[in-house]
Design a protein around this motif. Sequence first.
Motif: not given
Length: 384
Positions: A191-192, A215-226, A175-186
């Motif tokens: 994340d990628g 924001d971040d490249g990779l974010d695992l916020w509140q994912f409770s499994s490995p 996966l290539d994930s780039h340039g993502n930006y949420d203006p509403a959340g500044h």
Amino acid sequence: MRQSTGRHRRTRTLSIAAAVAVASGAGGVYLGLSNDGARAASATVTVTNAAELQSAVKNAAAGTTIQLRAGTYYPTATLKSTANGTSSARITLTAYGSEKVRIDGSKLPDGSWLAGIHGDHWTVQNLTFQNSPAQGLVVTSSVGGVFRNLVTANNGDSGFTLRGDGTTGNLVQNLDSHGNYDPAGHGQNADGIAVKFGSGTGNRITGARLYNNSDDGLDLWQFSSPVTIEHSWAFGNGKNRWNDSAFEGNGNGYKLGGGGVTVAHLVNHNAAWDNTLHGFTENSNRGAIVLNRNTSYSNAEAGFYFATGKARLARNLAVGDKGGRSKLGPSTVSAANNWDSGVATPAFRSKDATTAYGPRKADGSLPATTFLTTGSTAIGSAMN
């Protein structure tokens, strides 16, 4: 949620009108009966415009392949499906052959996702999802999904999202994930790749390139499994590239927790550089995260920040991080990293990242580069 396996004897290329018939079980397309009587279509739908694409995704059934001819598609509503494939009758959404296809969300209503898959055993490959008002591609509570050779770029929230309980056995590859930006959340949410708000084992991310997101490249916020993350690069995240005077993007390379989870993710052979926070961080995850042979270079804070949990770090390499090589807590186990006693720091062959931005190899894998490579495979061999 999952269906039994059907039998498939032949494949036809259908018009979009026939695709609707496939979904309803009508028409002249073979429908194999599974052991429990459920029917799975073996059909190939070739689409050439956004209306056909929206209808084909909506009406997909087990065994359907949707292939897109070259060009840019502008759907006027979120591409959404709740259909399930099976392990032997997958639903596939793909470009036609080697043709270049972009699915563009610039005509969607504000706040809309570009695509949402809410089913099992999908294969989505060789496509670009771009310019969505919100998330690019969202996959919810999926079992056995394969998401390969995708680009998610310049969307109004995270480029690629896995979420929901029962999100099990999914592969995100190249996966290539780039340039993502949420203006509403500044910029504080885009994340990628986000694996968030859910659970489920066996999910793996490999060969990702996650860069220049707000924001971040990779974010695992509140994912409770490995989750397993391997052979991936995260760089240039968290910078205000959008002239947002109230910008709030974070900018970690790999954010490996948050929201009260305690989970032991597996993080091997990855690299993080030029991010505005940490290269790798537990983000308050107290689980026994395992990190082996990762490289952090020139991030604005610590290379490896694991101050509160029980992480296990071995053979990692940190060089030039402005907040220091590592910040570790008393429960962290650290061995054979270049900040540990008696471990030498190998020299990089190159500190020029230009080739890391280059085109991928023909099979979709990351480009060849000498950037951050060393003569050693014993430590920090993420780029070797």
